[in-house]
Write a protein that holds these residues in place. Structure first.
Motif, PDB file in Angstrom:
ATOM      1  N   SER A   1       0.824  -1.211   0.000  1.00 15.17           N
ATOM      2  CA  SER A   1       0.000   0.000   0.000  1.00 15.17           C
ATOM      3  C   SER A   1       0.859   1.262   0.000  1.00 15.17           C
ATOM      4  CB  SER A   1      -0.964  -0.009   1.190  1.00 15.17           C
ATOM      5  OG  SER A   1      -0.392  -0.607   2.320  1.00 15.17           O
ATOM      6  N   LYS A   2       2.028   1.185   0.643  1.00 16.12           N
ATOM      7  CA  LYS A   2       2.870   2.370   0.709  1.00 16.12           C
ATOM      8  C   LYS A   2       3.351   2.761  -0.694  1.00 16.12           C
ATOM      9  CE  LYS A   2       6.144   4.302   3.977  1.00 16.12           C
ATOM     10  NZ  LYS A   2       6.875   4.003   5.218  1.00 16.12           N
ATOM     11  N   GLU A   3       3.775   1.741  -1.409  1.00 16.45           N
ATOM     12  CA  GLU A   3       4.236   1.975  -2.773  1.00 16.45           C
ATOM     13  C   GLU A   3       3.092   2.487  -3.646  1.00 16.45           C
ATOM     14  OE1 GLU A   3       6.267  -1.080  -5.713  1.00 16.45           O
ATOM     15  OE2 GLU A   3       7.123  -1.156  -3.687  1.00 16.45           O
ATOM     16  N   LEU A   4       1.867   2.106  -3.261  1.00 17.24           N
ATOM     17  CA  LEU A   4       0.697   2.456  -4.071  1.00 17.24           C
ATOM     18  C   LEU A   4       0.029   3.741  -3.573  1.00 17.24           C
ATOM     19  CD1 LEU A   4      -0.661  -1.195  -4.367  1.00 17.24           C
ATOM     20  CD2 LEU A   4       0.368   0.156  -6.212  1.00 17.24           C
ATOM     21  N   GLY A   5       0.737   4.484  -2.729  1.00 19.06           N
ATOM     22  CA  GLY A   5       0.230   5.810  -2.392  1.00 19.06           C
ATOM     23  C   GLY A   5      -0.293   6.002  -0.983  1.00 19.06           C
ATOM     24  N   GLU A   6      -0.359   4.934  -0.187  1.00 18.54           N
ATOM     25  CA  GLU A   6      -0.811   5.102   1.191  1.00 18.54           C
ATOM     26  C   GLU A   6       0.397   5.313   2.098  1.00 18.54           C
ATOM     27  OE1 GLU A   6      -3.885   5.458   2.238  1.00 18.54           O
ATOM     28  OE2 GLU A   6      -4.484   5.335   0.152  1.00 18.54           O
ATOM     29  N   ASP A   7       0.132   5.706   3.346  1.00 21.71           N
ATOM     30  CA  ASP A   7       1.268   5.995   4.212  1.00 21.71           C
ATOM     31  C   ASP A   7       1.729   4.784   5.024  1.00 21.71           C
ATOM     32  OD1 ASP A   7      -1.017   5.980   5.650  1.00 21.71           O
ATOM     33  OD2 ASP A   7      -0.775   7.974   6.502  1.00 21.71           O
ATOM     34  N   ILE A   8       0.972   3.697   4.939  1.00 20.94           N
ATOM     35  CA  ILE A   8       1.418   2.517   5.673  1.00 20.94           C
ATOM     36  C   ILE A   8       1.254   1.275   4.811  1.00 20.94           C
ATOM     37  CG2 ILE A   8       0.908   3.348   7.998  1.00 20.94           C
ATOM     38  CD1 ILE A   8      -1.658   1.453   7.627  1.00 20.94           C
ATOM     39  N   GLU A   9       1.922   0.212   5.210  1.00 21.87           N
ATOM     40  CA  GLU A   9       1.732  -1.062   4.555  1.00 21.87           C
ATOM     41  C   GLU A   9       0.910  -1.950   5.461  1.00 21.87           C
ATOM     42  OE1 GLU A   9       5.451  -2.567   3.159  1.00 21.87           O
ATOM     43  OE2 GLU A   9       5.292  -1.089   1.543  1.00 21.87           O
ATOM     44  N   SER A  10       0.319  -2.962   4.888  1.00 23.12           N
ATOM     45  CA  SER A  10      -0.570  -3.776   5.692  1.00 23.12           C
ATOM     46  C   SER A  10      -0.434  -5.241   5.336  1.00 23.12           C
ATOM     47  CB  SER A  10      -2.020  -3.368   5.456  1.00 23.12           C
ATOM     48  OG  SER A  10      -2.072  -2.083   4.918  1.00 23.12           O
ATOM     49  N   VAL A  11      -0.543  -6.032   6.367  1.00 19.29           N
ATOM     50  CA  VAL A  11      -0.437  -7.474   6.201  1.00 19.29           C
ATOM     51  C   VAL A  11      -1.771  -8.032   5.713  1.00 19.29           C
ATOM     52  CG1 VAL A  11      -0.159  -9.649   7.475  1.00 19.29           C
ATOM     53  CG2 VAL A  11       1.352  -7.700   7.934  1.00 19.29           C
ATOM     54  N   VAL A  12      -1.721  -8.893   4.738  1.00 24.89           N
ATOM     55  CA  VAL A  12      -2.940  -9.583   4.310  1.00 24.89           C
ATOM     56  C   VAL A  12      -2.931 -11.061   4.695  1.00 24.89           C
ATOM     57  CG1 VAL A  12      -3.642  -8.002   2.473  1.00 24.89           C
ATOM     58  CG2 VAL A  12      -1.972  -9.780   1.969  1.00 24.89           C
TER      59      VAL A  12
END
Length: 558
Positions: free
Chosen positions: A298-309
RNA sequence: GCCCCCAUAGCUCAGCGGAUAGAGCGACGGCCUCCGAAGCCGUAGACGGGCGUUCGAUUCGCCCUGGGGGUACCA
């Protein structure tokens, strides 16, 4: 009625501007200008007005008054419009022909239940998902806020021709459910004489005892030799069944909400569809593996955090986010919905952003809408508090329905904007329920029903009513208000703002009550009586339409 | 810290960039020999602060203040 009055007038403006542009050599900007038609607050400014001339002044480099006059002079003649006037500094004010206006009472009554209905969304399959509370207890006022909002939005979508599915998504297998299972187990032990203590992160409320009691009633003490973990695992699904099959549906139905589909999150965990969805995300380069977990980039895609799926635990269980992405994909890809509309609480804001990232990666973002509503706080021991099943502070929806009735309860939830936090003072709600605005609107409907009873006693009906004899200004004022209903339907949809309907209902009722005071409906003149009966019938039709969309009853007597 | 929502009358809330900011409850004062007084009419009472954009700002932008929410391998 598929074209609103607003659209009709806007089209007339469009035609006038195009003609003026041709006549006067106006540049292209004139044709591109958005035409906004509004209802002036002051009747002296006509029935509908546009400031388009003011907006065009700069691009055309001409005085707004001159533009307004050019538009006025070319305004198409029609049976709808009586006069077109220019007002300083550049408004164009349109006055409707009262003869046309009162005639619309006939059109409204003959449209009846179809008044305001459109085919704008015909052929579209839309799923509306709302409430979707964790099945860890009975429905609270906090859970419930999204209910009437989703329900009304679904009503409006259907009213606009869409094929709507109302769905309740159950998060039926997760850590909160495990906690619930453990709490039930402790209460079960307690019922068998053991002294127990509910931990701080457990569910402390009485309904947990009810669940434990149910299990004990049906199955006795057969679990008593098990470890707490074993009991928790055994009881969690039983507790979920009671909540998801009995308590939540009962509360929903009592609140006037019928769900077409109840979907269990666990079906996705078991189906392999999550893995399939992750594979798809990976193919679209939206996934990375790190620390033995699977992450949405998500960070790479424009959000400020990454998330575990997918977690790094031994079972590689998917997270709520991972499952929810799969669920959304399933709805839009496998189940064939053209759109999915989610009604979510403010606490899901972060989740919403990650979902947006994922659905963008999957190419599904254009078919997803989400309405975020703010929290419900309630008065608890004299202070406004946030509800929580684990903190033990809850206000049950059914207690509110018992106290004030379903119509008042729904009104309460529907009167304020989703963007605003809702402060629910139970005592105040009960105290004020007898003076609730819902009754003000319902009273108008019932009063009209009463007028018709009186008319029937005197042998009067609306048959062969001639509305053209309605020439008092008050007659047209009322019908003009009715003509806004189809526009309201559009506005509610576009702005996703169900609360506009309650505001409109109030206005309509007030308009009728004032009309009633000044205009004798059933009187000495049979022709006038018939015509006015037709008019109040149109009011009743419209009130019924609005109340119908709100899911609030329209009583004949009160 | 960063992100989102909110701030309008004593209270609970409406208000689509327009021309005099509206309701309900509460307060005060009126109105039923006539279709339902759960109603109507009247009085008092409000855009948190600043800067900007605009012909025009409660509405849009920025800052400040004050509330609420989020920022988890919870959901």
């Amino acid at each position: 009625m598929t074209t609103t009055l607003r659209d009709t007038i806007a089209a007339a403006f469009r035609a006038a501007i195009d003609r003026a542009a041709a006549d006067l050599d106006w540049p292209a900007e004139a044709r591109d200008a958005a035409i906004e038609v509004e209802r002036p607050g002051d009747p002296a400014h006509g029935d509908l007005a546009s400031s388009v001339a003011l907006r065009l002044a700069k691009p055309l480099r001409k005085p707004p008054l001159a533009i307004a006059e050019a538009i006025r002079d070319r305004f198409p003649a029609s049976e709808v419009v009586a006069t077109v006037e220019v007002a300083s500094p550049g408004f164009v004010n349109v006055r409707l022909d009262p003869r046309w206006v009162v005639r619309q009472a006939d059109a409204i009554t003959s449209a009846g239940a179809d008044f305001g209905r459109t085919k704008a969304l015909a052929g579209q399959r839309i799923q509306v998902e709302y409430i979707s509370a964790n099945p860890t207890g009975p429905m609270t006022v906090a859970n419930a806020r999204g209910g009437p909002m989703g329900d009304v939005l679904a009503n409006v979508l259907a009213f606009m021709g869409a094929e709507v599915t109302r769905e309740f998504y159950l998060n039926d297998r997760n850590t909160q459910i495990d906690v619930l299972g453990r709490s039930v187990a402790l209460r079960y032990r307690e019922l068998h004489g053991e002294k127990v203590e509910i931990p701080a992160d457990g569910y402390p409320l009485e309904y947990v005892i009810d669940i434990a009691q149910r299990i004990r009633d049906h199955e006795g003490d057969r679990y008593i030799g098990m470890s707490l973990d074993e009991q928790a695992r055994a009881f969690a699904p039983k507790a979920v069944d009671i909540v998801a099959h009995e308590w939540l549906p009962r509360a929903a139905e009592r609140f006037g909400m019928h769900f077409d589909v109840w979907t269990r999150e666990s079906t996705f965990m078991d189906s392999g569809y999550v893995g399939d969805t992750i594979k798809e995300l990976r193919a679209r380069d939206a996934i990375e593996d790190r620390d033995s977990a699977v992450w949405l980039k998500s960070k790479e895609l424009g959000e400020d955090i990454e998330s575990v799926v997918i977690r790094s635990d031994p079972g590689h269980t998917p997270t709520y986010l991972g499952i929810d992405i799969a669920y959304h994909r399933h709805c839009l890809v496998e189940r064939g919905f053209d759109r999915k509309v989610d009604i979510w609480g403010a606490n899901t804001h972060g989740h919403m952003r990650r979902m947006r990232t994922a659905l963008t990666a999957l190419g599904l973002i254009d078919r997803w809408d989400v309405v975020i509503y703010q929290y419900v706080k309630f008065m608890h021991e004299g202070v406004l508090a946030k509800m929580g099943k684990r903190t033990g502070r809850i206000l049950l929806l059914e207690d509110v329905i018992d106290a004030v009735g379903v119509d008042v309860a729904r009104w309460f939830f529907l009167q304020s904007s989703p963007d605003r936090t809702l402060d629910f003072d139970f005592e105040l709600a009960v105290r004020q329920s007898s003076e609730n605005p819902a009754y003000y609107v319902q009273y108008a409907h019932a009063r009209i029903a009463s007028i018709f009873r009186t008319a029937a006693d005197r042998g009067l009906t609306t048959a062969s009513a001639d509305t053209s004899i309605l020439t008092s200004p008050g007659d047209a004022v009322v019908v003009k208000a009715l003509l806004r209903f189809p526009e309201l339907v559009q506005d509610v949809m576009e702005r996703r703002a169900p609360h506009l309907l309650t505001g409109y209902a109030l206005e309509l009722a007030g308009m009728f009550h004032a009309y009633y005071k000044d205009h004798r409906v059933v009187g000495d003149d049979p022709a006038l009586s018939r015509a006015r009966l037709r008019l109040v019938e149109a009011v009743q039709v419209t009130l019924k339409q609005v109340l119908g969309l709100l899911g609030i009853s329209a009583p004949e007597t009160m």
